[in-house]
Design an enzyme around this catalytic site. Structure first.
Site, PDB file in Angstrom:
ATOM      1  N   GLY A  19       0.832  -1.193   0.000  1.00 29.65           N
ATOM      2  CA  GLY A  19       0.000   0.000   0.000  1.00 29.65           C
ATOM      3  C   GLY A  19       0.865   1.241   0.000  1.00 29.65           C
ATOM      4  O   GLY A  19       2.090   1.168   0.063  1.00 29.65           O
ATOM      5  N   GLY A  21       0.784   5.750   0.988  1.00 30.80           N
ATOM      6  CA  GLY A  21       0.110   6.911   1.552  1.00 30.80           C
ATOM      7  C   GLY A  21       0.988   8.130   1.378  1.00 30.80           C
ATOM      8  O   GLY A  21       1.972   8.114   0.632  1.00 30.80           O
ATOM      9  N   GLY A  22       0.636   9.189   2.091  1.00 34.88           N
ATOM     10  CA  GLY A  22       1.364  10.431   1.928  1.00 34.88           C
ATOM     11  C   GLY A  22       2.820  10.331   2.338  1.00 34.88           C
ATOM     12  O   GLY A  22       3.672  11.048   1.810  1.00 34.88           O
ATOM     13  N   VAL A  26       4.901   1.187   1.274  1.00 32.65           N
ATOM     14  CA  VAL A  26       5.347   0.101   2.146  1.00 32.65           C
ATOM     15  C   VAL A  26       5.392  -1.196   1.342  1.00 32.65           C
ATOM     16  O   VAL A  26       4.447  -1.528   0.631  1.00 32.65           O
ATOM     17  CB  VAL A  26       4.410  -0.058   3.358  1.00 32.65           C
ATOM     18  CG1 VAL A  26       4.872  -1.203   4.250  1.00 32.65           C
ATOM     19  CG2 VAL A  26       4.349   1.242   4.151  1.00 32.65           C
ATOM     20  N   LYS A  41      10.073   0.572   3.977  1.00 28.81           N
ATOM     21  CA  LYS A  41       9.322   1.801   3.734  1.00 28.81           C
ATOM     22  C   LYS A  41      10.101   2.686   2.768  1.00 28.81           C
ATOM     23  O   LYS A  41      11.217   3.117   3.059  1.00 28.81           O
ATOM     24  CB  LYS A  41       9.066   2.558   5.039  1.00 28.81           C
ATOM     25  CG  LYS A  41       8.265   3.846   4.842  1.00 28.81           C
ATOM     26  CD  LYS A  41       7.979   4.513   6.177  1.00 28.81           C
ATOM     27  CE  LYS A  41       7.157   5.780   6.006  1.00 28.81           C
ATOM     28  NZ  LYS A  41       6.842   6.426   7.290  1.00 28.81           N
ATOM     29  N   ASP A 139       4.217  11.617  15.936  1.00 29.10           N
ATOM     30  CA  ASP A 139       3.015  11.101  15.272  1.00 29.10           C
ATOM     31  C   ASP A 139       2.380   9.989  16.097  1.00 29.10           C
ATOM     32  O   ASP A 139       2.012   8.937  15.575  1.00 29.10           O
ATOM     33  CB  ASP A 139       3.358  10.605  13.869  1.00 29.10           C
ATOM     34  CG  ASP A 139       2.112  10.502  12.977  1.00 29.10           C
ATOM     35  OD1 ASP A 139       1.066  11.083  13.361  1.00 29.10           O
ATOM     36  OD2 ASP A 139       2.187   9.854  11.919  1.00 29.10           O
TER      37      ASP A 139
END
Length: 489
Positions: A19, A21-22, A26, A41, A139
């Site tokens: 997948g 994302g911003g 990964v 990553k 985070d």
């Protein structure tokens, strides 16, 4: 294995994209040297950067990932390696069992307060380790808190942590508005209390089933964080609710310290839910771990991929250590006095760590610090605890050797094998210049050893040292031999 699959850095064979994302993409990969699965990553470099800005971003990402790779705690997903290829940073991380707290809440609703407090203790332990190393997570949120098969919590996405007191990044920052402390939204300097604010927001969500500043639009969430107080957490109870509200104070100075949060959480959970112990999710919530369809979970916000391990059967052997011994009992004050000149202050900083400190008269804040850590590896899949520990040790050796060299204000020496400490041992020294000086700083010698399925670490640290001072590996080695000897008794 097909030869046409991409081979990163001549070592990590990318198997499938899980997948994106911003923050990046990964991948599931195979470490062909150690023959094991890892999470990779691929960090996304922001678009529209000038060549100079791009170089700065990449250098910072690599430096911060390497710094995160030196964090060690049972509640931290380990970063093993960081490489630069194709003008992009790639971060190699551990594979662990589990599912994100975010998904558990969405599918099962609020969690019992005592259980949530236990999660808080584990995550707090991870944050304290990062803060002790001068790093902020930035985070902390339910999507980045992983619950293991037996309910233990781990904090993920240490791939790109940041130094303390850093201002907002020029190229965008990590975090979700509902879990970013007010000072971070205002692009003011961050500190440990910023991470504790985010932890409070995450625990609030877990116990209430909804975020403390939940709104329809991200802009409205950010405005609520800055301008409004959250509703009092009705499900948390009076004591836990008061702690959460205090952690969510707008003013960082008004929030409780990590030590105060820890004591409050211990009082809420009792010794049976100490973060060093392991527990299952309450009631029917364990059911999500059983179907074969849930063999893999992707947590893009957490920057990792997590494989579900074998949950049934006795499996491979554990090794000599069912659990790690108390690190504070592995080295006596009398033994430590051989290396440390002065009155010793002993502190159990974490379940698996003990610090012995001598404060010197000369120098502002100069100290000599001896840290002892110990943790036991458990069987994983087809591998027994001893084999897991061997592979972990080999991976650590490779990762630490890769850090050799000078990066900004910190220099790492070579990794050397050490005899007569456990079954295998390595030592490495480093020197980090003080923030306000180019002539003095902190000298550290770190020894890692393995005995059966147990890994131990002895860290000898001297602050306020001249940059020309010789590394003192001998003290770390001598202390480690005493610690290793205590394990054989």
């Amino acid at each position: 294995m097909p030869d046409d699959l991409y081979l990163l850095a001549g070592r990590y064979r990318l198997i499938e994209r899980l997948g994106q994302g911003g923050a990046g993409t990964v991948w599931r990969a195979i470490d062909e040297i150690l023959d094991r699965q890892v999470a990779v990553k691929q960090v996304r470099v922001p678009d529209a950067l000038s060549p100079h800005q791009r170089a700065e971003f990449v250098d910072r990402a690599i430096h911060e990932a390497r710094s995160a790779g030196r964090l060690r705690d049972q509640a931290i997903v380990l970063v093993h390696d960081v490489v630069l290829e194709g003008h992009q940073p790639w971060i190699i991380m551990d594979l662990v069992t589990g599912r994100s707290l975010d998904k558990v809440i969405k599918e099962g609703g609020p969690l019992p307060p005592g259980y949530v407090a236990g999660i808080g203790l584990r995550v707090l332990s991870a944050l304290e380790v990062a803060h002790a190393h001068g790093m902020l997570h930035q985070d902390v949120k339910p999507a980045n808190i992983l619950l293991d098969a037996d309910g233990s919590a781990m904090l993920t996405d240490f791939g790109i942590a940041v130094p303390m007191n850093a201002h907002g990044h020029s190229y965008g920052g990590a975090g979700s508005p509902g879990y970013m402390a007010p000072e971070r939204l205002n692009e003011e300097p961050s500190g440990p209390s910023s991470d504790l604010w985010s932890l409070g927001a995450s625990l609030y969500t877990a116990v209430e089933g909804r975020g403390p500043f939940e709104r329809a639009l991200p802009a409205a969430v950010a405005a609520a964080v800055l301008l409004h107080e959250p509703p009092y957490p009705a499900r948390a109870g009076r004591v836990f609710g008061a702690l959460l509200m205090a952690m969510l104070a707008k003013d960082p100075a008004a929030r409780p310290t990590a030590a105060q949060v820890r004591q409050s959480l211990i009082n809420l959970t009792g010794p049976e839910t100490d973060p060093g112990r392991r527990h299952r999710l309450p009631g029917k919530r364990r059911g999500w771990l059983l179907p074969a369809a849930l063999a893999a979970v992707v947590a893009l916000g957490a920057g990792g991929w997590y494989a579900i391990g074998a949950l049934a059967g006795q499996g491979p052997p554990m090794g000599r250590f069912a659990q790690a011994p108390d690190p504070c009992k592995l080295l006596s004050d009398t033994q430590a006095a051989e290396f440390m000149d002065g009155p010793i202050e002993r502190t159990r900083t974490r379940t698996d760590e003990c610090q012995l400190v001598v404060k010197l008269d000369a120098g502002a804040g100069a100290v000599r610090r001896l840290v002892v850590r110990a943790w036991a590896e458990r069987p994983n899949g087809d591998f027994g605890g001893v084999e897991v520990a061997k592979r972990r040790f080999a991976s650590e050796k490779t990762s630490r050797a890769a850090a050799q060299g000078t990066n900004m204000r910190e220099a790492h020496g070579s990794v050397s094998d050490v005899a007569q400490v456990g079954e295998s041992a390595i030592v490495q020294s480093s020197f980090k210049l003080a923030m306000t000086s180019s002539k003095s700083g902190t000298s550290t010698s770190t020894l890692l050893f393995r005995t059966s399925n147990l890994l131990g670490e002895v860290v000898w640290q001297r602050t306020d040292m001249p940059a020309t001072a010789k590394a003192d590996k001998e003290t770390a080695i001598a202390a480690a031999r005493l610690v290793s000897g205590a394990l054989s008794k």
